[in-house]
Motif scaffolding. Structure first.
Motif, PDB file in Angstrom:
ATOM      1  N   ILE A  65       0.867  -1.181   0.000  1.00 29.60           N
ATOM      2  CA  ILE A  65       0.000   0.000   0.000  1.00 29.60           C
ATOM      3  C   ILE A  65       0.900   1.225   0.000  1.00 29.60           C
ATOM      4  O   ILE A  65       1.653   1.460   0.947  1.00 29.60           O
ATOM      5  CB  ILE A  65      -0.930  -0.013   1.229  1.00 29.60           C
ATOM      6  N   ILE A  66       0.823   2.005  -1.080  1.00 28.57           N
ATOM      7  CA  ILE A  66       1.675   3.203  -1.220  1.00 28.57           C
ATOM      8  C   ILE A  66       0.825   4.365  -1.703  1.00 28.57           C
ATOM      9  O   ILE A  66      -0.265   4.164  -2.252  1.00 28.57           O
ATOM     10  CB  ILE A  66       2.854   2.947  -2.191  1.00 28.57           C
ATOM     11  N   PRO A  67       1.298   5.610  -1.537  1.00 27.23           N
ATOM     12  CA  PRO A  67       0.549   6.772  -2.022  1.00 27.23           C
ATOM     13  C   PRO A  67       0.406   6.737  -3.555  1.00 27.23           C
ATOM     14  O   PRO A  67       1.266   6.228  -4.263  1.00 27.23           O
ATOM     15  CB  PRO A  67       1.409   7.966  -1.594  1.00 27.23           C
ATOM     16  N   THR A  68      -0.684   7.298  -4.046  1.00 29.56           N
ATOM     17  CA  THR A  68      -0.987   7.285  -5.478  1.00 29.56           C
ATOM     18  C   THR A  68       0.109   7.966  -6.284  1.00 29.56           C
ATOM     19  O   THR A  68       0.485   7.485  -7.365  1.00 29.56           O
ATOM     20  CB  THR A  68      -2.344   7.972  -5.740  1.00 29.56           C
ATOM     21  N   GLU A  69       0.629   9.086  -5.787  1.00 27.82           N
ATOM     22  CA  GLU A  69       1.669   9.829  -6.525  1.00 27.82           C
ATOM     23  C   GLU A  69       2.914   8.967  -6.735  1.00 27.82           C
ATOM     24  O   GLU A  69       3.507   8.961  -7.811  1.00 27.82           O
ATOM     25  CB  GLU A  69       2.060  11.117  -5.779  1.00 27.82           C
ATOM     26  N   GLN A  70       3.290   8.223  -5.699  1.00 28.85           N
ATOM     27  CA  GLN A  70       4.467   7.364  -5.787  1.00 28.85           C
ATOM     28  C   GLN A  70       4.233   6.228  -6.789  1.00 28.85           C
ATOM     29  O   GLN A  70       5.126   5.880  -7.564  1.00 28.85           O
ATOM     30  CB  GLN A  70       4.796   6.799  -4.394  1.00 28.85           C
ATOM     31  N   ALA A  71       3.010   5.678  -6.797  1.00 27.33           N
ATOM     32  CA  ALA A  71       2.674   4.603  -7.738  1.00 27.33           C
ATOM     33  C   ALA A  71       2.675   5.135  -9.172  1.00 27.33           C
ATOM     34  O   ALA A  71       3.166   4.470 -10.099  1.00 27.33           O
ATOM     35  CB  ALA A  71       1.311   4.013  -7.401  1.00 27.33           C
ATOM     36  N   LEU A  72       2.155   6.337  -9.370  1.00 30.00           N
ATOM     37  CA  LEU A  72       2.154   6.958 -10.708  1.00 30.00           C
ATOM     38  C   LEU A  72       3.572   7.184 -11.203  1.00 30.00           C
ATOM     39  O   LEU A  72       3.882   6.936 -12.385  1.00 30.00           O
ATOM     40  CB  LEU A  72       1.402   8.298 -10.669  1.00 30.00           C
ATOM     41  N   GLU A  73       4.420   7.650 -10.304  1.00 26.18           N
ATOM     42  CA  GLU A  73       5.820   7.892 -10.659  1.00 26.18           C
ATOM     43  C   GLU A  73       6.507   6.587 -11.067  1.00 26.18           C
ATOM     44  O   GLU A  73       7.243   6.536 -12.052  1.00 26.18           O
ATOM     45  CB  GLU A  73       6.524   8.517  -9.440  1.00 26.18           C
ATOM     46  N   ARG A  74       6.221   5.533 -10.327  1.00 25.28           N
ATOM     47  CA  ARG A  74       6.799   4.228 -10.629  1.00 25.28           C
ATOM     48  C   ARG A  74       6.339   3.714 -12.003  1.00 25.28           C
ATOM     49  O   ARG A  74       7.109   3.138 -12.759  1.00 25.28           O
ATOM     50  CB  ARG A  74       6.378   3.247  -9.544  1.00 25.28           C
ATOM     51  N   ALA A  75       5.044   3.931 -12.311  1.00 27.59           N
ATOM     52  CA  ALA A  75       4.497   3.501 -13.609  1.00 27.59           C
ATOM     53  C   ALA A  75       5.129   4.292 -14.747  1.00 27.59           C
ATOM     54  O   ALA A  75       5.482   3.729 -15.791  1.00 27.59           O
ATOM     55  CB  ALA A  75       2.982   3.669 -13.616  1.00 27.59           C
ATOM     56  N   ARG A  76       5.282   5.606 -14.548  1.00 24.33           N
ATOM     57  CA  ARG A  76       5.901   6.450 -15.593  1.00 24.33           C
ATOM     58  C   ARG A  76       7.351   6.039 -15.843  1.00 24.33           C
ATOM     59  O   ARG A  76       7.808   6.027 -16.982  1.00 24.33           O
ATOM     60  CB  ARG A  76       5.835   7.917 -15.184  1.00 24.33           C
ATOM     61  N   ASP A  77       8.073   5.723 -14.763  1.00 19.74           N
ATOM     62  CA  ASP A  77       9.465   5.293 -14.910  1.00 19.74           C
ATOM     63  C   ASP A  77       9.567   4.013 -15.747  1.00 19.74           C
ATOM     64  O   ASP A  77      10.525   3.827 -16.497  1.00 19.74           O
ATOM     65  CB  ASP A  77      10.114   5.062 -13.533  1.00 19.74           C
ATOM     66  N   ALA A  78       8.572   3.139 -15.601  1.00 19.77           N
ATOM     67  CA  ALA A  78       8.564   1.893 -16.368  1.00 19.77           C
ATOM     68  C   ALA A  78       8.002   2.097 -17.774  1.00 19.77           C
ATOM     69  O   ALA A  78       8.019   1.176 -18.587  1.00 19.77           O
ATOM     70  CB  ALA A  78       7.741   0.838 -15.633  1.00 19.77           C
ATOM     71  N   GLY A  79       7.465   3.303 -18.051  1.00 24.15           N
ATOM     72  CA  GLY A  79       6.869   3.579 -19.362  1.00 24.15           C
ATOM     73  C   GLY A  79       5.511   2.927 -19.533  1.00 24.15           C
ATOM     74  O   GLY A  79       5.093   2.637 -20.654  1.00 24.15           O
ATOM     75  N   LEU A  80       4.820   2.690 -18.411  1.00 24.04           N
ATOM     76  CA  LEU A  80       3.523   2.016 -18.449  1.00 24.04           C
ATOM     77  C   LEU A  80       2.463   2.877 -17.768  1.00 24.04           C
ATOM     78  O   LEU A  80       2.729   4.010 -17.378  1.00 24.04           O
ATOM     79  CB  LEU A  80       3.635   0.643 -17.755  1.00 24.04           C
ATOM     80  N   ASP A  81       1.249   2.327 -17.646  1.00 24.62           N
ATOM     81  CA  ASP A  81       0.127   3.041 -17.032  1.00 24.62           C
ATOM     82  C   ASP A  81      -0.214   2.422 -15.685  1.00 24.62           C
ATOM     83  O   ASP A  81       0.039   1.238 -15.448  1.00 24.62           O
ATOM     84  CB  ASP A  81      -1.110   2.949 -17.935  1.00 24.62           C
ATOM     85  N   LEU A  82      -0.824   3.226 -14.817  1.00 25.92           N
ATOM     86  CA  LEU A  82      -1.352   2.743 -13.550  1.00 25.92           C
ATOM     87  C   LEU A  82      -2.847   2.549 -13.762  1.00 25.92           C
ATOM     88  O   LEU A  82      -3.563   3.508 -14.049  1.00 25.92           O
ATOM     89  CB  LEU A  82      -1.092   3.757 -12.429  1.00 25.92           C
ATOM     90  N   VAL A  83      -3.319   1.310 -13.671  1.00 20.83           N
ATOM     91  CA  VAL A  83      -4.708   0.978 -13.983  1.00 20.83           C
ATOM     92  C   VAL A  83      -5.390   0.443 -12.737  1.00 20.83           C
ATOM     93  O   VAL A  83      -4.878  -0.462 -12.072  1.00 20.83           O
ATOM     94  CB  VAL A  83      -4.777  -0.081 -15.118  1.00 20.83           C
TER      95      VAL A  83
END
Length: 176
Positions: free
Chosen positions: A39-57
């Motif tokens: 369980i992590i904050p949404t902003e951190q999860a979004l950042e992680r998805a962007r770094d991987a070049g993918l989407d957070l769904v």
């Protein structure tokens, strides 16, 4: 009289939230490999998805906290549509035509073809055609039909029993 218009908006339960549409924080995140990130904050999860070049769904919006997955959303939608279209059964009906005087080896050749159709999940309609004086010897046609049904019993099951329709006798065999 006025006709009611169909709403152009989608049902909110059908929409999937992605990236910045996810408003709730914190969220449970699953990585692209399928491992739990916790369980992590949404902003951190979004950042992680962007770094991987993918989407957070958001995959489970009704859970608390909501479950989100890092994935390629375009590919996910494509695969989902493909599954939806492939789920429809596409059975075709193939026909095997015989005559009461057809030879045994010719019948076996037609049966081998019918077996291929049945293995490809197609239905097979077996027709015995009668011409001229052959109508006086319908029992010969019944013998041919019985032989075909017996030989196809390994790969198919009789859907409709042999029926006489004028100058033709018809039987439908479906794959097992």
């Amino acid at each position: 009289m006025a006709l009611a218009r169909k709403s152009t908006q989608q049902d909110p339960r059908d929409t999937i939230r992605i990236n910045n549409q996810i408003r709730i924080s914190p969220i449970r995140v699953v990585s692209e490999e399928g491992e739990q990130l916790g369980i992590i904050p949404t902003e951190q999860a979004l950042e992680r998805a962007r770094d991987a070049g993918l989407d957070l769904v958001e995959v489970a919006p009704n859970e608390r906290p909501p479950v989100c997955r890092i994935m390629d959303y375009g590919k996910y939608k494509y695969d989902k549509n493909k599954k939806l279209h492939n789920s429809h059964a596409r059975t075709k009906t193939k026909e095997i035509r015989l005559r009461p005087k057809t030879g045994d080896e010719d019948i076996r050749t037609k049966i081998r073809q019918a077996e291929k159709f049945l293995q490809h999940k197609d239905k097979v309609q077996i027709s015995v055609l009668f011409r001229g004086r052959e109508m006086a010897h319908i029992e010969e046609g019944r013998k041919v039909m019985a032989m075909v049904i017996e030989l196809l019993s390994e790969v198919g099951k009789v859907e409709t029993s042999p029926q006489q329709h004028g100058r033709r006798m018809i039987c439908m065999v479906a794959p097992k």
